[in-house]
Design a protein around this motif. Structure first.
Motif, mmCIF file in Angstrom:
data_model
loop_
_atom_site.group_PDB
_atom_site.id
_atom_site.type_symbol
_atom_site.label_atom_id
_atom_site.label_comp_id
_atom_site.label_asym_id
_atom_site.label_seq_id
_atom_site.Cartn_x
_atom_site.Cartn_y
_atom_site.Cartn_z
ATOM 1 N N ASP A 69 -20.257 9.070 -26.774
ATOM 2 C CA ASP A 69 -20.333 8.153 -25.643
ATOM 3 C C ASP A 69 -21.655 8.377 -24.910
ATOM 4 O OD1 ASP A 69 -20.012 10.417 -23.979
ATOM 5 O OD2 ASP A 69 -18.649 9.365 -22.632
ATOM 6 N N ARG A 70 -21.880 7.708 -23.809
ATOM 7 C CA ARG A 70 -23.154 7.778 -23.092
ATOM 8 C C ARG A 70 -23.429 9.177 -22.534
ATOM 9 N NH1 ARG A 70 -23.843 3.568 -20.162
ATOM 10 N NH2 ARG A 70 -25.356 4.373 -18.677
ATOM 11 N N ASN A 71 -22.374 9.972 -22.342
ATOM 12 C CA ASN A 71 -22.517 11.309 -21.776
ATOM 13 C C ASN A 71 -22.450 12.409 -22.822
ATOM 14 O OD1 ASN A 71 -22.614 10.304 -19.043
ATOM 15 N ND2 ASN A 71 -20.420 9.908 -19.235
ATOM 16 N N GLY A 72 -22.472 12.047 -24.095
ATOM 17 C CA GLY A 72 -22.484 13.048 -25.155
ATOM 18 C C GLY A 72 -21.118 13.528 -25.581
ATOM 19 N N GLN A 73 -20.049 12.845 -25.159
ATOM 20 C CA GLN A 73 -18.712 13.220 -25.609
ATOM 21 C C GLN A 73 -18.443 12.582 -26.974
ATOM 22 O OE1 GLN A 73 -15.471 13.703 -22.573
ATOM 23 N NE2 GLN A 73 -16.719 12.253 -21.408
ATOM 24 N N VAL A 74 -17.894 13.385 -27.893
ATOM 25 C CA VAL A 74 -17.719 12.932 -29.272
ATOM 26 C C VAL A 74 -16.592 11.908 -29.373
ATOM 27 C CG1 VAL A 74 -17.169 13.628 -31.629
ATOM 28 C CG2 VAL A 74 -18.555 15.115 -30.182
ATOM 29 N N ALA A 262 -11.593 10.851 -32.002
ATOM 30 C CA ALA A 262 -10.938 11.410 -30.829
ATOM 31 C C ALA A 262 -10.361 10.277 -29.975
ATOM 32 C CB ALA A 262 -11.944 12.219 -30.013
ATOM 33 N N ASP A 263 -9.146 10.496 -29.467
ATOM 34 C CA ASP A 263 -8.517 9.506 -28.572
ATOM 35 C C ASP A 263 -8.574 8.119 -29.187
ATOM 36 O OD1 ASP A 263 -8.086 11.394 -26.330
ATOM 37 O OD2 ASP A 263 -10.263 11.430 -26.267
ATOM 38 N N SER A 634 -9.379 -3.153 -25.149
ATOM 39 C CA SER A 634 -8.406 -4.107 -25.666
ATOM 40 C C SER A 634 -7.071 -3.395 -25.753
ATOM 41 C CB SER A 634 -8.828 -4.609 -27.050
ATOM 42 O OG SER A 634 -7.850 -5.470 -27.600
ATOM 43 N N TYR A 635 -6.083 -3.915 -25.024
ATOM 44 C CA TYR A 635 -4.739 -3.340 -25.058
ATOM 45 C C TYR A 635 -3.801 -4.334 -25.735
ATOM 46 C CZ TYR A 635 -0.252 -1.395 -23.829
ATOM 47 O OH TYR A 635 1.016 -0.873 -23.926
ATOM 48 N N PRO A 636 -2.938 -3.833 -26.665
ATOM 49 C CA PRO A 636 -2.771 -2.451 -27.110
ATOM 50 C C PRO A 636 -3.779 -2.061 -28.188
ATOM 51 C CG PRO A 636 -1.176 -3.858 -28.205
ATOM 52 C CD PRO A 636 -1.921 -4.741 -27.257
ATOM 53 N N GLY A 637 -4.000 -0.765 -28.319
ATOM 54 C CA GLY A 637 -4.879 -0.250 -29.356
ATOM 55 C C GLY A 637 -4.088 0.216 -30.563
ATOM 56 N N TYR A 638 -4.749 0.936 -31.443
ATOM 57 C CA TYR A 638 -4.097 1.469 -32.640
ATOM 58 C C TYR A 638 -4.786 2.754 -33.069
ATOM 59 C CZ TYR A 638 -8.050 -0.656 -35.156
ATOM 60 O OH TYR A 638 -9.303 -1.004 -35.585
ATOM 61 N N ASP A 639 -4.181 3.466 -33.992
ATOM 62 C CA ASP A 639 -4.720 4.745 -34.454
ATOM 63 C C ASP A 639 -5.609 4.508 -35.668
ATOM 64 O OD1 ASP A 639 -5.297 7.309 -35.186
ATOM 65 O OD2 ASP A 639 -3.217 7.941 -35.522
ATOM 66 N N ASN A 640 -6.920 4.435 -35.435
ATOM 67 C CA ASN A 640 -7.820 4.185 -36.569
ATOM 68 C C ASN A 640 -7.962 5.391 -37.491
ATOM 69 O OD1 ASN A 640 -9.191 5.446 -34.483
ATOM 70 N ND2 ASN A 640 -11.099 4.341 -34.772
ATOM 71 N N ASN A 641 -7.443 6.558 -37.083
ATOM 72 C CA ASN A 641 -7.427 7.702 -38.002
ATOM 73 C C ASN A 641 -6.570 7.415 -39.229
ATOM 74 O OD1 ASN A 641 -9.020 9.901 -36.731
ATOM 75 N ND2 ASN A 641 -7.565 9.617 -35.059
ATOM 76 N N ARG A 642 -5.561 6.561 -39.068
ATOM 77 C CA ARG A 642 -4.664 6.264 -40.183
ATOM 78 C C ARG A 642 -5.216 5.180 -41.108
ATOM 79 N NH1 ARG A 642 1.437 5.758 -38.079
ATOM 80 N NH2 ARG A 642 1.742 5.680 -40.344
#
Length: 962
Positions: A69-74, A262-263, A634-642
């Motif tokens: 993100d803009r603050n360096g969070q992964v 993440a998240d 955008s709500y609702p989201g989904y788990d893109n890890n899957r």
């Protein structure tokens, strides 16, 4: 005698034959000595190395670049993990032996992997649901999948029967002799014993086997390339695979890099996911870089796709020698791959998560305020979209309709007593429903559609639209004449029965039963009708969509009670088991109605899960001074890890059938009318075209009689009142429709030259385009095209007509108002760096347009929007100056209105601009309340833990009329 012998010998020795014999013997001796040397002295060495050596180049994938993100969070990272891989590198005497051995090996690997709680790959375009195989894709994506299966480079190469092949037919093809020899019918009894061919595989096992075999077959031309069978497996799986490796031909354990997010649910619609490319995607990528191949993992959606070539990195190369069957003999050289570039976004991770949670809490609050303890909502004669309520029985049914409760598990071996009981009652109701339908279809005097009870109407409509006009096209959509009187009597007037309609359709050759399993090719009309009736009966017995529809009436008629629906949530592990709560439910001390309200309040059951109205929302937050997007929710989201690495196809299928549409971006893809948020553009158009001044007073009577239909103002509709004498700032403040009807009227020539709708539309279009509504917002994501109204200039001035815009486009518009004229192409990209942090590209939003209008025009619309915020209850207690505009877009009287808000703050020196839409959100006051929470969070005006408390936020009772 002796002399004769000597003479003969002498003659022989001196003859040419002797010379030839000597030469022959010499060569023979040399040859024998060479053979002795080759076979005896160095025989073993040559035997070990006597294999064809083929030189091959193997690509080594680089580590994919991270996303921050803009603050360096992964936001997107890579983790090392163990994967089970397999090569098709065995040698076999026959195709039958090869295929059966591969199948047996794959099944053994599946057993090992799943015995330790791990999963094999499920990245396939077919899933097994509700007793049948089903495609997970549709449209062009499905045709691309079919072409890949049948081995075609182009969709156009598909044969007619392949083009329409069902999922069941596809599985049958893959199990057959042309592909993987899975069907036991391909083997004799002796061969089944010899090759240990399984004869009792379940449909689920067959699908897993097919999925892995297809993945392996994709590398059949490169047998030295491994195929991942299972990724991110446990240490226990690794240990057992290695222990049994001698009995698992080609199976190995490899260390690999997995993409993780993440998240995930908060960012999935922005970041997307990666996976193997289909042929079309591969062809496109190869145009940019020839190094791409079918085994690469590439961006499939979102920024992963948009920034693919930057994130991918540079491949390494390994030069190897392989034998004729693909075994690696020698590694000659190796070049290490290079990591992809790291991408920094303009998104603020914490803000993105906070906004998502605010939207969810507020949506839950709206639902709770609208749910009533009734069976059905029956609108009255004077009901409006704002008076719609949600019956609790709709909530019970929603849990089944949106597949939160899995009805297919009711027949599983481990089904609970309650599940089995519900299934038994459902079976009885299904039999009864089909019996009632058949009675109508076979009656000598069937009931006209309009006289049927509501459930039968729905059944009959479903039979036509989904059963007969579905996959088999028994009732051919292309053949039906929609102007035919009998069709109109069925579809519009509803004065005839389904039986009468079908009999007529048969007589008009609208019905085609040639694709059905019928014995006689030559049938009269009565015989064709009976075939159609039998087809309907057979389909309804197994059709999962019809079964889901039937559950509505099973619940509505209390065949299955609301209490039992609530208990099923615990039986299926959807809610964590709580003995006290379950006990109260069972005893009746806790009513099903109160239970469901409490679960929604606590967000144990979310709006996204229920998919009732409202269940979704979109929000875009920008820095109006730079065009940077700070949040795109955008709500609702989904788990893109899957979905990433190897796609979980069953989960992808769930997302596609989810009625809340999590794969559909509510911020960049959903379009609705802007409602009253469009009025500032109309104001600018009127001022700049000189048809009105900001100080001019319009006498707003409530009914605008100059236009066709005499459109009314909201105040007239609600109270039979009017706004009276009003200027432009006040008209924006109170959102006076009459005032802006007058502006639209004057833009079209009005009373001076005669009104022309086209002239009014041209003027509105000119200024809408200035504010960027003639193009997408610039965000680096798939975005629906905007539509400037081309109908009804007067109503278009208040944001009706045919205007259609996304939240992202409204966000650009309000950012332009905030910064007084700079229309940015919004961006999500901040910078691109190498793996050591050195900046490679520094992104910034480009300017799409600079609006040159009078300061008075800016002052007027900004002051009007400031007064809107000053007079909006949601902002009263905020220690912040805000400018904003609410909007309501009506969909129909049977659905709640869409709720919109756009605004910026602080008013004097804007730092952020916000656009929000709640689909079917009832009133724009709800959107304004969401904005108030976001302003509070961003400017730290309240305790953040209290604001984001993980429970439904009480919905506002205020109604903003616009």
């Amino acid at each position: 005698m002796l002399e004769d012998i000597k003479e003969s010998i002498l003659n022989f020795i001196t003859s040419r034959i002797f010379v030839l014999v000597v030469i022959f013997l010499a060569f023979f001796g040399i040859m024998m000595s060479r053979i002795f040397y080759l076979q005896i002295i160095n025989g073993q060495n040559y035997a070990d190395s006597f294999t064809m050596r083929i030189k091959r180049e193997v690509s080594l994938p680089g580590t994919r670049g991270r996303i921050y993100d803009r603050n360096g969070q992964v936001l997107a990272d890579n983790v090392l993990s163990y994967s089970v891989t397999m090569e098709d590198n065995g040698t076999y005497k026959s195709a039958r032996e090869k295929q059966s051995t591969l199948n047996r090996t794959v099944l053994k690997v599946i057993d090992i992997v799943e015995s330790h709680g791990d999963n094999v790959i499920g990245d396939f375009g077919i899933v097994y649901q509700n007793g049948s195989y089903t495609y997970t894709q549709e449209g062009r994506a499905l045709l691309r999948f079919k072409a890949d299966i049948y081995g075609y480079s182009s969709i156009d190469d598909l044969k007619p029967e392949e083009y329409v092949a069902t999922a069941d037919e596809m599985i049958e093809y893959l199990c057959g002799k042309k592909k993987f020899w899975i069907s036991p019918d391909l083997y004799t009894e002796e061969q089944i014993k010899e090759y240990k061919v399984p004869t009792d595989l379940t449909p689920e096992q067959i699908l897993k086997l097919v999925t892995i075999r297809y993945a392996i077959s994709s590398n059949s031309f490169k047998r030295y390339v491994t195929t991942t069978v299972a990724s991110d497996v446990s240490d226990a799986t690794v240990a057992e695979i290695l222990e049994n490796q001698s009995n698992l031909q080609g199976v190995d354990i490899e260390q690999s890099s997995l993409r993780t997010y993440a998240d995930s649910k908060y960012f999935a619609n922005i970041i997307g996911y990666i996976g193997k490319p289909d042929q079309d995607e591969l062809d496109t990528l190869k145009e940019q870089n020839e190094d791409y191949d079918a085994n690469d993992l590439v961006g499939k959606a979102g920024l992963e796709q948009y920034m693919e070539t930057d994130l991918q990195g540079k491949k390494g190369q390994r030069t190897i020698y392989v034998d004729s069957v693909g075994n690696v003999l020698e590694v000659e050289s190796e070049t290490q791959p290079e990591s992809g570039h790291d991408l920094y976004l303009t998104i603020d991770k914490d803000l993105q998560i906070a906004v998502y949670n605010i939207l969810e809490q507020r949506l839950a609050g709206i639902l709770v305020s609208k749910i009533q303890n009734i069976k059905q909502y029956v609108p009255g004669a004077h009901s409006s979209a704002t008076s719609i309520v949600i019956p609790i029985y709709d909530v019970y049914y929603a849990l089944i309709q949106n597949h939160i409760i899995d009805t297919s598990h009711f027949t599983a071996d481990d089904a609970t007593d309650l599940e089995k009981s519900v299934q038994q009652r459902f079976d009885t109701q299904l039999e009864d429903a089909i019996s009632r339908i058949m009675a109508q279809l076979q009656s000598d005097s069937p009931t006209a559609y309009c006289d049927l009870p509501s459930d039968m109407k729905n059944y009959m409509s479903y039979i036509v639209s989904d059963i007969l006009m579905g996959e088999d096209q028994v009732l051919m959509k292309s053949a039906v004449n929609t102007e035919d009187a009998t069709y109109i009597a069925w579809a519009k007037d509803e004065t005839i029965s389904l039986k009468e309609y079908l009999e007529y359709a048969i007589s008009m050759n609208w019905v085609d039963v040639s694709g059905l399993d019928v014995k006689n090719s030559y049938m009269n009309s009565e015989e064709i009708y009976q075939v159609v009736v039998d087809y309907i009966s057979s389909k309804l017995t197994t059709d999962s969509k019809f079964h889901t529809m039937l559950y509505k009436y099973v619940i509505l008629n209390d065949v299955v009670t609301g209490r039992e629906v609530c208990l099923l949530l615990y039986d299926q592990g959807i809610l964590e088991y709580d003995e006290e709560t379950v006990g109260k439910l069972r005893s009746g001390a806790y009513s099903a109605y109160s239970f469901m309200l409490d679960r929604i309040k606590n967000l144990e059951i979310t709006p996204g899960q229920l998919a009732l109205e409202p269940c979704s929302a979109g929000c875009v937050i920008t820095d109006p001074n730079t065009g940077d997007v700070l949040a795109n929710v955008s709500y609702p989201g989904y788990d893109n890890n899957r979905l990433t690495n190897t796609m979980d196809s069953a989960y992808y299928a769930e997302l596609n059938r989810d009625l809340a549409g999590p794969l559909y971006s509510r911020s960049t893809q959903e379009r609705t009318a802007p409602g009253s948020t469009f009025k500032p553009i109309s104001a600018v158009a009127g001022l700049e075209e000189g048809v009105i001044r900001s100080t001019d007073i319009i006498h707003a009577t409530g009914v605008f009689t100059e236009a066709y239909g005499s459109p009314t103002c909201w105040i007239y509709n609600q109270y039979h009142g009017s706004h009276g004498n009003i200027n432009m700032v006040d008209a924006i403040r109170v959102s006076c429709n009459y005032y802006f009807y007058e502006v639209g009227f004057r833009l079209g020539g009005g009373r001076s030259t005669g009104y022309s709708s086209d002239r009014a539309l041209a003027a509105l279009s000119k200024y809408a385009a200035m504010f960027g509504f003639d193009h997408t917002s610039g965000m680096e994501l798939p975005e629906s095209d905007p539509k400037i109204s081309d109908s009804d200039g007067i109503r278009s001035a208040i944001g009706q007509g045919t205007h259609l815009y996304t939240v992202s486009q409204i966000a650009r518009y309000v950012s332009t108002i905030a910064n007084r004229g700079t229309v940015y192409d919004l961006t999500l990209l901040d910078k691109l760096t190498d793996s050591e942090g050195k900046t490679i590209d520094d992104y910034s939003a480009s300017v799409y347009n600079n609006i040159d209008i009078a300061d008075n025009s800016w002052n007027t619309i900004q002051e009007g929007m400031h007064q809107v915020a000053e007079n909006t209850a949601a902002f009263k207690d905020l220690n912040l100056t805000i400018a904003g505009k609410t909007g309501t877009a009506q969909q129909s009287k049977s659905h709640p209105n869409h709720a919109l808000f756009m605004g910026y703050a602080p008013y004097e020196s804007p730092q952020i601009a916000i656009a929000i839409r709640i689909a079917n959100g009832y009133t724009s006051a709800n959107a304004a309340s969401m904005a108030a929470d976001i302003f509070s969070y961003y400017f730290d005006l309240t305790d953040k833990d209290e604001l984001l408390n993980g429970s439904a936020t009480t919905a506002t009772s205020a109604v903003i009329n616009d």
